[in-house]
Design a protein around this motif. Structure first.
Motif, PDB file in Angstrom:
ATOM      1  N   ILE A 148     -20.251   1.350  10.914  1.00  0.00           N
ATOM      2  CA  ILE A 148     -20.881   3.365  10.979  1.00  0.00           C
ATOM      3  C   ILE A 148     -19.547   4.087  11.378  1.00  0.00           C
ATOM      4  O   ILE A 148     -19.741   4.693  11.724  1.00  0.00           O
ATOM      5  CB  ILE A 148     -20.084   2.587  13.243  1.00  0.00           C
ATOM      6  CG1 ILE A 148     -18.776   1.835  13.170  1.00  0.00           C
ATOM      7  CG2 ILE A 148     -20.978   2.167  12.774  1.00  0.00           C
ATOM      8  CD1 ILE A 148     -18.606   2.165  14.940  1.00  0.00           C
ATOM      9  N   GLY A 149     -18.099   3.964  10.658  1.00  0.00           N
ATOM     10  CA  GLY A 149     -17.338   5.435  10.222  1.00  0.00           C
ATOM     11  C   GLY A 149     -17.521   6.419   9.486  1.00  0.00           C
ATOM     12  O   GLY A 149     -17.180   6.994   9.917  1.00  0.00           O
ATOM     13  N   PRO A 150     -18.235   6.879   8.241  1.00  0.00           N
ATOM     14  CA  PRO A 150     -18.716   7.815   8.140  1.00  0.00           C
ATOM     15  C   PRO A 150     -20.034   8.749   9.517  1.00  0.00           C
ATOM     16  O   PRO A 150     -19.545   9.871   9.729  1.00  0.00           O
ATOM     17  CB  PRO A 150     -19.730   7.362   7.134  1.00  0.00           C
ATOM     18  CG  PRO A 150     -19.350   6.529   6.773  1.00  0.00           C
ATOM     19  CD  PRO A 150     -19.137   5.650   7.189  1.00  0.00           C
ATOM     20  N   ALA A 151     -20.650   8.435  10.179  1.00  0.00           N
ATOM     21  CA  ALA A 151     -21.359   8.695  11.269  1.00  0.00           C
ATOM     22  C   ALA A 151     -20.203   9.150  12.112  1.00  0.00           C
ATOM     23  O   ALA A 151     -20.180  10.564  12.624  1.00  0.00           O
ATOM     24  CB  ALA A 151     -21.971   7.683  11.986  1.00  0.00           C
ATOM     25  N   ASN A 197     -16.477  -1.379   2.138  1.00  0.00           N
ATOM     26  CA  ASN A 197     -16.524  -2.648   1.453  1.00  0.00           C
ATOM     27  C   ASN A 197     -15.715  -3.022   1.728  1.00  0.00           C
ATOM     28  O   ASN A 197     -16.060  -5.102   2.150  1.00  0.00           O
ATOM     29  CB  ASN A 197     -17.128  -2.526   0.282  1.00  0.00           C
ATOM     30  CG  ASN A 197     -18.350  -1.999   0.719  1.00  0.00           C
ATOM     31  OD1 ASN A 197     -19.488  -2.108   0.344  1.00  0.00           O
ATOM     32  ND2 ASN A 197     -18.479  -0.142   0.127  1.00  0.00           N
ATOM     33  N   GLY A 198     -14.177  -2.980   1.676  1.00  0.00           N
ATOM     34  CA  GLY A 198     -12.999  -4.382   1.965  1.00  0.00           C
ATOM     35  C   GLY A 198     -13.773  -5.323   3.125  1.00  0.00           C
ATOM     36  O   GLY A 198     -13.595  -6.165   4.022  1.00  0.00           O
ATOM     37  N   LEU A 199     -13.517  -4.199   4.717  1.00  0.00           N
ATOM     38  CA  LEU A 199     -13.918  -4.501   6.267  1.00  0.00           C
ATOM     39  C   LEU A 199     -16.022  -5.676   5.754  1.00  0.00           C
ATOM     40  O   LEU A 199     -15.431  -6.382   6.770  1.00  0.00           O
ATOM     41  CB  LEU A 199     -14.361  -3.601   7.216  1.00  0.00           C
ATOM     42  CG  LEU A 199     -12.803  -2.170   7.475  1.00  0.00           C
ATOM     43  CD1 LEU A 199     -13.030  -1.593   8.313  1.00  0.00           C
ATOM     44  CD2 LEU A 199     -12.078  -3.303   8.233  1.00  0.00           C
ATOM     45  N   ALA A 252     -12.024   9.886   4.757  1.00  0.00           N
ATOM     46  CA  ALA A 252     -12.000   8.474   4.957  1.00  0.00           C
ATOM     47  C   ALA A 252     -11.938   8.380   6.409  1.00  0.00           C
ATOM     48  O   ALA A 252     -11.586   7.614   6.865  1.00  0.00           O
ATOM     49  CB  ALA A 252     -11.076   7.809   4.149  1.00  0.00           C
ATOM     50  N   HIS A 253     -11.210   9.317   7.162  1.00  0.00           N
ATOM     51  CA  HIS A 253     -11.397   9.663   9.445  1.00  0.00           C
ATOM     52  C   HIS A 253     -12.206   8.333   9.809  1.00  0.00           C
ATOM     53  O   HIS A 253     -11.172   7.620  10.518  1.00  0.00           O
ATOM     54  CB  HIS A 253     -10.745  10.588   9.137  1.00  0.00           C
ATOM     55  CG  HIS A 253     -10.299  10.657  11.020  1.00  0.00           C
ATOM     56  ND1 HIS A 253      -9.274  10.810  10.863  1.00  0.00           N
ATOM     57  CD2 HIS A 253     -10.620  10.533  12.054  1.00  0.00           C
ATOM     58  CE1 HIS A 253      -9.042  11.011  12.173  1.00  0.00           C
ATOM     59  NE2 HIS A 253     -10.069  11.164  13.020  1.00  0.00           N
ATOM     60  N   GLY A 254     -13.233   8.459   9.232  1.00  0.00           N
ATOM     61  CA  GLY A 254     -14.058   7.711  10.034  1.00  0.00           C
ATOM     62  C   GLY A 254     -13.909   6.326   9.749  1.00  0.00           C
ATOM     63  O   GLY A 254     -13.714   4.933  10.724  1.00  0.00           O
ATOM     64  N   ASP A 255     -13.649   5.603   8.153  1.00  0.00           N
ATOM     65  CA  ASP A 255     -13.661   4.955   7.976  1.00  0.00           C
ATOM     66  C   ASP A 255     -11.977   3.996   8.587  1.00  0.00           C
ATOM     67  O   ASP A 255     -12.029   2.777   8.540  1.00  0.00           O
ATOM     68  CB  ASP A 255     -13.513   4.188   6.859  1.00  0.00           C
ATOM     69  CG  ASP A 255     -15.168   4.688   6.303  1.00  0.00           C
ATOM     70  OD1 ASP A 255     -16.461   4.469   6.570  1.00  0.00           O
ATOM     71  OD2 ASP A 255     -15.398   5.724   6.489  1.00  0.00           O
ATOM     72  N   LEU A 256     -11.127   4.903   8.856  1.00  0.00           N
ATOM     73  CA  LEU A 256      -9.656   4.767   9.542  1.00  0.00           C
ATOM     74  C   LEU A 256      -9.909   4.011  10.407  1.00  0.00           C
ATOM     75  O   LEU A 256      -9.128   3.335  11.152  1.00  0.00           O
ATOM     76  CB  LEU A 256      -8.940   6.198   8.525  1.00  0.00           C
ATOM     77  CG  LEU A 256      -8.618   5.527   7.119  1.00  0.00           C
ATOM     78  CD1 LEU A 256      -7.878   6.712   6.753  1.00  0.00           C
ATOM     79  CD2 LEU A 256      -7.507   3.957   6.782  1.00  0.00           C
ATOM     80  N   ILE A 257     -10.713   5.085  11.471  1.00  0.00           N
ATOM     81  CA  ILE A 257     -10.631   4.357  13.053  1.00  0.00           C
ATOM     82  C   ILE A 257     -11.471   3.322  12.923  1.00  0.00           C
ATOM     83  O   ILE A 257     -10.869   2.657  13.607  1.00  0.00           O
ATOM     84  CB  ILE A 257     -11.841   5.607  14.060  1.00  0.00           C
ATOM     85  CG1 ILE A 257     -10.764   6.810  13.662  1.00  0.00           C
ATOM     86  CG2 ILE A 257     -12.207   5.161  14.991  1.00  0.00           C
ATOM     87  CD1 ILE A 257     -11.755   8.208  14.251  1.00  0.00           C
ATOM     88  N   VAL A 258     -12.676   2.816  12.376  1.00  0.00           N
ATOM     89  CA  VAL A 258     -13.157   1.492  12.490  1.00  0.00           C
ATOM     90  C   VAL A 258     -12.476   0.660  11.732  1.00  0.00           C
ATOM     91  O   VAL A 258     -12.004  -0.597  12.622  1.00  0.00           O
ATOM     92  CB  VAL A 258     -14.395   1.352  11.756  1.00  0.00           C
ATOM     93  CG1 VAL A 258     -14.780  -0.274  11.779  1.00  0.00           C
ATOM     94  CG2 VAL A 258     -15.393   2.911  11.841  1.00  0.00           C
ATOM     95  N   LEU A 259     -11.456   0.645  10.682  1.00  0.00           N
ATOM     96  CA  LEU A 259     -10.456   0.182  10.137  1.00  0.00           C
ATOM     97  C   LEU A 259      -8.899  -0.352  11.376  1.00  0.00           C
ATOM     98  O   LEU A 259      -8.966  -1.537  11.927  1.00  0.00           O
ATOM     99  CB  LEU A 259      -9.061   0.247   9.013  1.00  0.00           C
ATOM    100  CG  LEU A 259      -8.563   0.067   8.665  1.00  0.00           C
ATOM    101  CD1 LEU A 259      -8.498  -1.510   8.164  1.00  0.00           C
ATOM    102  CD2 LEU A 259      -7.966   0.624   7.634  1.00  0.00           C
ATOM    103  N   ALA A 260      -9.198   0.571  11.774  1.00  0.00           N
ATOM    104  CA  ALA A 260      -7.963   0.934  13.505  1.00  0.00           C
ATOM    105  C   ALA A 260      -8.498  -0.440  14.553  1.00  0.00           C
ATOM    106  O   ALA A 260      -7.569  -0.919  15.049  1.00  0.00           O
ATOM    107  CB  ALA A 260      -7.609   1.864  14.060  1.00  0.00           C
ATOM    108  N   ALA A 261      -9.720   0.196  14.794  1.00  0.00           N
ATOM    109  CA  ALA A 261     -11.204  -0.702  15.851  1.00  0.00           C
ATOM    110  C   ALA A 261     -10.805  -2.137  15.294  1.00  0.00           C
ATOM    111  O   ALA A 261      -9.963  -2.901  15.739  1.00  0.00           O
ATOM    112  CB  ALA A 261     -12.418  -0.300  15.947  1.00  0.00           C
ATOM    113  N   PHE A 262     -10.458  -2.750  14.161  1.00  0.00           N
ATOM    114  CA  PHE A 262     -10.604  -3.963  13.362  1.00  0.00           C
ATOM    115  C   PHE A 262      -8.604  -4.647  13.650  1.00  0.00           C
ATOM    116  O   PHE A 262      -9.364  -6.077  13.878  1.00  0.00           O
ATOM    117  CB  PHE A 262     -10.967  -4.200  12.298  1.00  0.00           C
ATOM    118  CG  PHE A 262     -12.705  -4.426  11.900  1.00  0.00           C
ATOM    119  CD1 PHE A 262     -13.488  -5.583  12.180  1.00  0.00           C
ATOM    120  CD2 PHE A 262     -13.605  -3.061  12.296  1.00  0.00           C
ATOM    121  CE1 PHE A 262     -14.795  -5.667  11.918  1.00  0.00           C
ATOM    122  CE2 PHE A 262     -14.950  -3.400  11.734  1.00  0.00           C
ATOM    123  CZ  PHE A 262     -15.447  -4.952  11.714  1.00  0.00           C
ATOM    124  N   VAL A 263      -7.908  -3.908  13.164  1.00  0.00           N
ATOM    125  CA  VAL A 263      -6.198  -4.062  13.733  1.00  0.00           C
ATOM    126  C   VAL A 263      -7.133  -4.444  15.073  1.00  0.00           C
ATOM    127  O   VAL A 263      -5.927  -5.178  14.934  1.00  0.00           O
ATOM    128  CB  VAL A 263      -6.197  -3.225  13.472  1.00  0.00           C
ATOM    129  CG1 VAL A 263      -4.191  -3.466  13.817  1.00  0.00           C
ATOM    130  CG2 VAL A 263      -6.244  -2.397  11.852  1.00  0.00           C
TER     131      VAL A 263
END
Lengths: 287, 336, 237
Positions: free
Chosen positions: A217-220, A107-109, A37-48
């Protein structure tokens, strides 16, 4: 001259990939955990960051100062309440849990922010560039690479010069014996994941300023990060930076030939390095 | 005794399912087709991850290559789609050789992402295949599925439209493939090789010391499951009739769903995927309208299962009732 | 004799269905050096694992200076004042000699007797090699690091699990020669050994274990060779 320019831009892009990868590398080095989930966590951080910047009217570079502790807490909680429970000899549970997490975050995002493209707006600095000899270099890409170097330098200092870093290495060597020294491995892991999320937040800052992003875009990003880690050699943070640069340059060269080949060229460079040096460019001795 | 009962129930179920195109509606056939193909993918992935310990998140590579090979067979070489399915399976096994060569160098957890990268490489490469539409993909020529071998026969025998007959044909193929996969998985796991595989999972060192070669055995499983996954991919896209790189190599449809099905049902248990696919279908029917919520729920269930009941619903069931269907270990002789 | 530092009463331990300890009783007096001897598989290491909290025990089965510590985890037991030199030394390969010593003081809050300087005076060779990786040292030197690492927490009780295993007799003698100084620092000591000779020379008290039970206990001078022999091997001479 065009080639020199392409390579320079590729090196700068590599800085971003190294930032994606540094957290992954850190966590793997300490607890042998691969966080899908590292990529998605980066994207989550971008949304934060985006939310903080929007709600408080802050510049992204200021908003990141609030987002970083938030993401540290996210990492700490995630490790304490979820990942620590699945660490062990069997690699299946942590992989599947982080895979599930990836789907949930993505999917939460999507649910919270829709699939629309977003961007962090940093003002005139985005378009600014400086002349390095005959080549014009964007200030943002340059700042990204410098940040990557600073982050990796800081992580290395932490690892080899501090009491916490000593505890990281000891726990990585042998968690049971570390316990006999008064170290609580689970706490150490939680702090490590928290730090990895702070690094992910810095990566997210540059990701969001330099290009559009959306929840999918997290998985990429995970794949680029993973390639940088493997090319560099597991457990070597400077190697991770080198790995990021290899991917960045390969993508740049691929894109220069044909824009459709950008991503593919990065993947192929990865496969080639792995075929020639199966343990990466700078493997750690005792692994 | 119990095994005989299990087998009779299984045969009855198979016959019942086989009669669906005759007795049921076409919507039922199409729904069950999707369920059966997911089951095939889940059975293959379970064999790979649950028994061989190879956690791949790149099985979409084989679905995609199977689909593309079938399309190439039909569009470029003018073959019957049914022949295309066989070519799809063969293409998948051929592709699996270099992928295995490359990903088997990565250990444990990194193998997972390595397979994903491999799938991405195949996707991006096939997007360059202009004869099959490049990045935007292509469709099967109109009428291809109605001209498939056997469609006319079914149409006349059951007195139905040719599109219904082609649905029935692909459905029966899916049912057959699912049954064959399930039975051969069972037989394989009880064979010397299969027991060796489970011995490796339990203790690799000990298994090696009694002469089991883990790498070769795992590579064999990898190739065989690639074959099954490729066949299934080709079959799926006969029904879908349109292929694009993004759809054929979709990590969510062909790998994420499959992983959740297996995990929820019970990874590393033979009935797990069957239970999982039923639960998955029920969830899909109730939550399909909510799109992303559905995926969030699946993800959360998957995480919860890994945290609290690693052998999934089937594991909970056997623990509660003591009933074990399709027993994989030979019973130890009873001591008197 | 003064009040007991460590008391173990009716301690049992299990590995799954296998019972490894059957009601072990033991007391360690202030300043005492206790030798626990026994053959391989007698339960000595299990006893160590139970005391250090690697293996969970009933709360009241182990008390340290009157405080029940049986239920504590390994880090908590260390903080309570018991540290261990583990069997096989278990140095951290990623850490230098000095870092291995420093990590022993990880949980330490205040000052205490043991400092790097004092350890280097105790084991001078380690001062020379302090920047080497811990695992690049000879077996005897590694054992010194492991002992030093355990001392860095300033323990009330120091446990030594099989420290002579795999070392040459002359090296073992040198290591045991440092024990009087270690005891001067105020630590009470338990040494677990299969090698009876060295252990008995430094011990004030000896316990012999067999099949998860303590079969003999007393001052080394009071016990005859035959009695120890019987308790150790479980046969009448």
């Amino acid at each position: 001259m065009i080639w020199v320019d392409t390579i320079v831009q590729g090196v700068l892009l590599g800085g971003l990939y190294a930032l994606f990868a540094a957290g992954l590398s850190l966590v793997f080095g300490i607890m042998r955990l691969v966080n899908l989930a590292h990529g998605d966590l980066i994207v989550l951080a971008a949304f934060v960051i985006l939310t903080m910047a929007g709600a408080l009217g802050l510049h992204p570079f200021v908003a990141v100062l609030i987002a970083a502790p938030v993401m540290f807490a996210v990492g700490w909680l995630l490790q304490t309440y979820v990942l620590n429970r699945v660490l062990g000899d069997d690699i299946l549970p942590p992989l599947l849990v982080t895979f599930g997490l990836s789907v949930v975050i993505q999917n939460g995002l999507l649910e919270g922010f829709s699939a629309d493209s977003q961007k962090l707006s940093a003002g005139p600095i985005e378009a600014a560039s400086i002349k390095l000899g005959p080549i014009a270099v964007g200030v943002m890409p340059l700042l990204t690479l410098v940040s990557a170097i600073v982050v990796i330098f800081a992580l290395n200092q932490l690892f080899y010069r501090t009491k916490l870093g000593r505890a990281f290495r000891a726990t990585s060597d042998d968690a049971v014996t570390a316990g006999l020294m008064g170290i609580r491995p689970r706490n150490v892991f939680a702090i490590a994941t928290g730090i990895a999320m702070v690094v992910a937040t810095i990566a997210a800052l540059y990701l969001g300023i330099r290009a559009n992003f959306d929840p999918t875009i997290g998985p990429a990003r995970l794949i680029y990060a993973f390639q940088a880690v493997i090319i560099g050699g597991l457990g070597s943070l400077w190697g991770t930076l080198a790995g990021g640069i290899v991917i960045g340059v390969a993508q740049g060269l691929g894109a220069a030939i044909n824009p459709e080949w950008q991503i593919l060229a990065g993947h192929i460079a990865f496969v080639l390095v792995l075929l020639i040096r199966p343990r990466g460019l700078f493997p750690r001795a005792n692994d | 005794m119990k095994n005989t009962l299990t087998k009779s129930v299984a045969v009855l179920l198979f016959v019942g399912l086989a009669l669906v195109p005759v007795l049921g509606t076409r919507a039922m056939v199409q729904d069950l087709f999707m369920v059966l193909t997911l089951l095939i993918l889940a059975l293959n992935w379970n064999m790979l991850a649950g028994f061989a310990g190879l956690v791949s998140v790149g099985q979409q590579a084989f679905v995609g290559i199977g689909a593309y090979a079938m399309f190439a067979a039909v569009i470029l070489w003018g073959l019957d789609p049914l022949v295309g399915i066989a070519i799809g399976g063969v293409a998948a096994i051929v592709l699996a050789v270099p992928i295995a060569f490359f990903t088997f160098r990565l250990n444990g957890a990194y193998f997972a992402i390595g397979t994903w990268v491999a799938a991405e490489i195949v996707r991006l490469s096939l997007a360059q295949w202009k004869a099959l539409g490049g990045g935007t993909g292509t469709s099967l020529p109109k009428g291809t599925t109605k001209d498939m071998f056997g469609v006319d026969l079914i149409k006349d025998a059951l007195d139905m439209s040719s599109s219904a007959a082609s649905d029935a044909l692909t459905y029966w193929l899916a049912l057959l493939l699912a049954a064959v996969t399930l039975v051969s998985g069972y037989v394989f796991l009880r064979s010397r090789m299969g027991l060796g595989l489970q011995a490796i999972r339990d203790n690799a060192e000990a298994a090696r010391s009694v002469g089991v070669d883990p790498i070769r055995l795992k590579a064999a499983v990898y190739l065989l499951t690639a074959f099954g996954t490729g066949l299934c991919g080709a079959l799926l896209f006969i029904q879908i009739t349109r292929v694009t790189p993004d759809a054929a190599f979709d990590v969510v449809d062909w790998t994420a769903f499959v992983i959740f099905i297996t995990v929820i049902g019970g990874i590393g248990t033979l009935p797990g995927p069957v239970v999982g696919v039923i639960v998955f279908y029920a969830l899909q029917r109730t939550l399909a309208d909510y799109g992303t919520i559905y995926l969030i729920v699946l993800g959360l269930i998957g995480i919860a299962i890994m945290l609290f009941a690693r052998k999934g619903l089937w594991g909970i069931f056997t623990a509660k009732t003591g009933i074990e269907l399709l027993l994989l270990r030979h019973r130890a002789p009873k001591r008197s | 004799m003064s009040a007991p530092v460590l008391t173990i009463s009716n301690l049992t331990a299990h590995y799954g269905d296998f019972q490894a300890l059957f009601g072990v009783d033991l007391t360690l007096e202030q300043g005492q050096a206790l030798a626990v001897i026994g053959a391989n598989g007698a339960g000595k290491s299990t006893l160590m694992r139970a005391i250090t909290g690697i293996l969970p025990s009933p709360r009241d089965a182990i008390t340290l200076n009157g405080r029940a510590i049986g239920h504590l985890s390994a880090p908590e037991v260390l903080e309570a004042g018991i540290s261990m030199v583990p069997e096989g030394r278990k140095l951290f390969p990623s850490l230098s000699v000095e870092e291995n010593l420093l990590i022993g003081a990880h949980a330490r809050t205040g000052n205490g007797y043991w400092t790097l300087e004092r350890l280097y005076d105790l084991f001078p060779i380690l001062r020379e090699r302090r920047h080497n990786p811990g695992t690049a040292l000879s077996g005897g030197q590694q054992q010194m690091v492991a002992i030093g690492r355990a001392l860095m927490s300033n323990p009330t009780v120091l446990l030594c699990d099989e420290i002579s295993l795999g070392l040459a007799p002359v090296v073992i003698r040198d290591i045991y020669a440092t024990f009087p100084k270690i005891r001067e620092s105020g630590a009470s000591v338990i040494v677990v050994e299969q090698d009876i000779g060295q252990a008995l020379r430094i011990a004030d008290h000896v316990c012999c274990m067999m099949e998860g039970r303590i079969t003999l206990s007393g001052a080394p001078t009071d016990l005859s060779r035959d009695a120890i022999h019987n308790a150790y091997f479980g046969v009448s001479a």
